[in-house]
Design a protein around this motif. Structure first.
Motif, short mmCIF file in Angstrom:
data_model
loop_
_atom_site.label_atom_id
_atom_site.label_comp_id
_atom_site.label_asym_id
_atom_site.label_seq_id
_atom_site.Cartn_x
_atom_site.Cartn_y
_atom_site.Cartn_z
N THR A 74 2.15 17.21 -11.72
CA THR A 74 2.32 18.60 -11.28
C THR A 74 3.44 19.27 -12.04
OG1 THR A 74 1.54 18.01 -9.06
CG2 THR A 74 2.79 20.06 -9.28
N VAL A 75 4.55 18.51 -12.21
CA VAL A 75 5.68 19.05 -12.97
C VAL A 75 5.27 19.34 -14.42
CG1 VAL A 75 7.96 18.51 -13.92
CG2 VAL A 75 7.45 17.97 -11.53
N LYS A 76 4.55 18.36 -15.02
CA LYS A 76 4.08 18.56 -16.39
C LYS A 76 3.14 19.75 -16.48
CE LYS A 76 4.50 13.73 -17.88
NZ LYS A 76 3.76 12.52 -18.32
N TYR A 77 2.27 19.87 -15.50
CA TYR A 77 1.33 20.99 -15.48
C TYR A 77 2.09 22.32 -15.38
CZ TYR A 77 -2.36 24.11 -13.86
OH TYR A 77 -3.23 25.16 -13.72
N GLN A 78 3.11 22.32 -14.49
CA GLN A 78 3.92 23.53 -14.35
C GLN A 78 4.69 23.83 -15.64
OE1 GLN A 78 6.20 22.53 -10.85
NE2 GLN A 78 4.71 23.48 -9.45
N GLU A 79 5.19 22.76 -16.30
CA GLU A 79 5.88 22.96 -17.57
C GLU A 79 4.91 23.53 -18.62
OE1 GLU A 79 7.37 19.11 -18.48
OE2 GLU A 79 9.24 19.36 -17.34
N THR A 80 3.67 23.00 -18.60
CA THR A 80 2.64 23.52 -19.52
C THR A 80 2.36 24.99 -19.22
OG1 THR A 80 1.63 21.33 -19.70
CG2 THR A 80 0.29 23.22 -20.35
N ASP A 110 0.84 -1.21 0.00
CA ASP A 110 0.00 0.00 0.00
C ASP A 110 0.87 1.25 0.00
OD1 ASP A 110 -2.29 -1.47 -0.05
OD2 ASP A 110 -2.63 -1.40 2.14
N LYS A 111 1.94 1.18 0.81
CA LYS A 111 2.84 2.34 0.86
C LYS A 111 3.54 2.54 -0.48
CE LYS A 111 3.65 2.40 5.84
NZ LYS A 111 4.63 2.27 6.95
N ILE A 112 3.93 1.40 -1.12
CA ILE A 112 4.56 1.48 -2.44
C ILE A 112 3.60 2.11 -3.45
CG2 ILE A 112 5.42 0.14 -4.41
CD1 ILE A 112 7.42 0.31 -2.20
N LYS A 113 2.32 1.63 -3.42
CA LYS A 113 1.32 2.19 -4.33
C LYS A 113 1.10 3.66 -4.06
CE LYS A 113 -1.33 -2.08 -5.11
NZ LYS A 113 -2.62 -2.76 -4.90
N SER A 114 1.03 3.98 -2.78
CA SER A 114 0.84 5.38 -2.41
C SER A 114 2.01 6.23 -2.88
CB SER A 114 0.68 5.49 -0.88
OG SER A 114 0.56 6.84 -0.49
N LEU A 115 3.22 5.65 -2.74
CA LEU A 115 4.41 6.37 -3.20
C LEU A 115 4.38 6.55 -4.71
CD1 LEU A 115 7.12 7.60 -2.36
CD2 LEU A 115 8.15 5.33 -2.66
N ASP A 116 3.97 5.48 -5.43
CA ASP A 116 3.84 5.58 -6.90
C ASP A 116 2.85 6.65 -7.29
OD1 ASP A 116 5.70 3.62 -7.32
OD2 ASP A 116 4.24 1.99 -7.55
N GLU A 117 1.71 6.68 -6.58
CA GLU A 117 0.70 7.69 -6.85
C GLU A 117 1.25 9.09 -6.61
OE1 GLU A 117 -2.35 7.53 -8.10
OE2 GLU A 117 -2.07 5.38 -8.46
N ASN A 118 2.00 9.21 -5.51
CA ASN A 118 2.59 10.51 -5.20
C ASN A 118 3.58 10.94 -6.28
OD1 ASN A 118 1.18 10.90 -2.80
ND2 ASN A 118 2.73 9.87 -1.54
N ILE A 119 4.37 9.95 -6.75
CA ILE A 119 5.33 10.25 -7.82
C ILE A 119 4.60 10.67 -9.09
CG2 ILE A 119 7.06 9.23 -9.35
CD1 ILE A 119 7.95 7.51 -6.92
N LYS A 120 3.52 9.89 -9.42
CA LYS A 120 2.72 10.25 -10.60
C LYS A 120 2.11 11.63 -10.46
CE LYS A 120 1.48 5.54 -12.00
NZ LYS A 120 0.39 4.56 -12.16
N ASN A 121 1.58 11.90 -9.26
CA ASN A 121 0.99 13.23 -9.03
C ASN A 121 2.04 14.33 -9.15
OD1 ASN A 121 -1.57 12.19 -8.61
ND2 ASN A 121 -1.29 11.96 -6.39
N GLN A 122 3.24 14.02 -8.63
CA GLN A 122 4.31 15.00 -8.74
C GLN A 122 4.72 15.19 -10.21
OE1 GLN A 122 7.36 13.50 -6.13
NE2 GLN A 122 6.46 14.43 -4.29
N ASP A 123 4.76 14.05 -10.96
CA ASP A 123 5.06 14.15 -12.39
C ASP A 123 4.01 15.00 -13.10
OD1 ASP A 123 7.32 12.65 -12.15
OD2 ASP A 123 6.40 10.75 -12.78
#
Length: 340
Positions: free
Chosen positions: A50-56, A35-48
């Motif tokens: 967010t980064v993409k959104y900021q780049e946009t 669950d923590k791994i999945k949560s971490l993956d989700e956080n990474i995806k969300n951060q990605d």
């Protein structure tokens, strides 16, 4: 003995229960870890994301800045164009009493009973004629490049179009009414096989006795030499003459003679500034540096005062789409009735 046996049984039961609890505990640890791994993956995806959104956002901001820069450039260009057009307008009034002034020489007239029509594309390569093609069977078109919509529309009217351009290897497409040769138009007779005089070409084609022909010239400045040398016997063979004039100070010494000759046999009925090039100072006055002029033969035509503005909506179109149109110079003829 019984006590020992009971102890062993109880111990085994507790051992089994302990093993089961440990296994369950390990499973819970594994689930929690997953669950923590999945949560971490989700956080990474969300951060990605967010980064993409900021780049946009950054790209959009860059585009906004570029658009603003383009708007500023366009505004600067419009202001420059407006200032030039104001200068042209006042140049007109400065020379209004001078009969040899370029604005007087280029003064257009209306043609009684005839309406203007556009022949060719609604961009560079289209020209304005009148809705009178009676008895026209032949056209001469000099300066072809890759734009032949004008020639194609004449061909559609069952007019044979004799086309000349020494700078191309072939026409963009063929038509049974097209007669093309890789020859340029010269003001000299017998210059060479690649450059010929209009008289020579008319004789070669057997058109010496033809009338009511059309002549179109777009030959990048050579029109001045050609027209300076052409004789009136040749000019009167053409009902319409359409010329793209390229004005520059080097031609200032010839323009009065050229237009005096043309105006004796033909009348200007339409003008259009080609927006490819800036307004220039020509012979002391501000003028479009590239000007498309339509003439019609004076014989059998009645002319009236010109009214209305140039460019004409749904008749004139920009030669270069992404540049502002040039119109103030031609608007001045609206005031001819008052000042001339």
């Amino acid at each position: 003995y019984n006590f020992k046996l009971i102890f062993i049984i109880v111990f085994n039961i507790l051992y089994i229960i302990g093993i089961l609890n440990i296994k369950k505990y390990i499973e819970n640890l594994e689930n929690s870890f997953n669950d923590k791994i999945k949560s971490l993956d989700e956080n990474i995806k969300n951060q990605d994301n967010t980064v993409k959104y900021q780049e946009t956002l950054i790209k959009n901001q860059d585009n906004t800045i570029k658009n603003q820069e383009n708007l500023i450039k366009n505004l600067d260009y419009k202001n420059l164009l407006l200032n030039q057009q104001i200068e042209v307008f006042f140049s007109y009034f400065d020379c209004i009493k001078n009969k040899s002034c370029i604005y007087q020489i280029l003064r257009p007239k209306g043609v009684l009973g005839k309406k203007k029509v556009r022949i060719g594309a609604n961009t560079d390569g289209g020209y304005v004629l009148l809705n009178d093609f009676e008895n026209i069977k032949i056209a001469y078109s000099f300066g072809i490049s890759n734009e032949i919509s004008f020639d194609k529309e004449l061909a559609d009217k069952n007019i044979d179009v004799f086309m000349y351009d020494h700078t191309i290897e072939a026409l963009p497409f063929e038509n049974q009414k097209f007669h093309w040769k890789k020859i340029g138009l010269s003001h000299k007779i017998g210059e060479n096989n690649n450059m010929k005089n209009l008289n020579e070409l008319i004789e070669e084609n057997g058109h010496v006795n033809e009338k009511n022909m059309i002549l179109k010239l777009d030959i990048e400045g050579e029109e001045w030499n050609v027209l300076n040398e052409i004789n009136q016997e040749i000019l009167i063979q053409f009902k319409y003459i359409i010329i793209e004039f390229h004005f520059a100070e080097i031609f200032a010494s010839k323009y009065q003679d050229v237009f005096q000759k043309l105006n004796q046999t033909h009348q200007i009925f339409h003008l259009h500034c080609n927006n490819c090039c800036p307004i220039i100072n020509f012979d002391g006055y501000n003028l479009c540096s590239t000007l498309e002029i339509s003439f019609i033969i004076r014989e059998n035509n009645t002319f009236i005062d010109h009214s209305g503005y140039f460019p004409v909506k749904n008749l004139d179109y920009k030669n270069v789409e992404n540049l502002e149109d040039v119109n103030a110079f031609l608007n001045i003829y609206q005031f001819n009735k008052i000042f001339i």
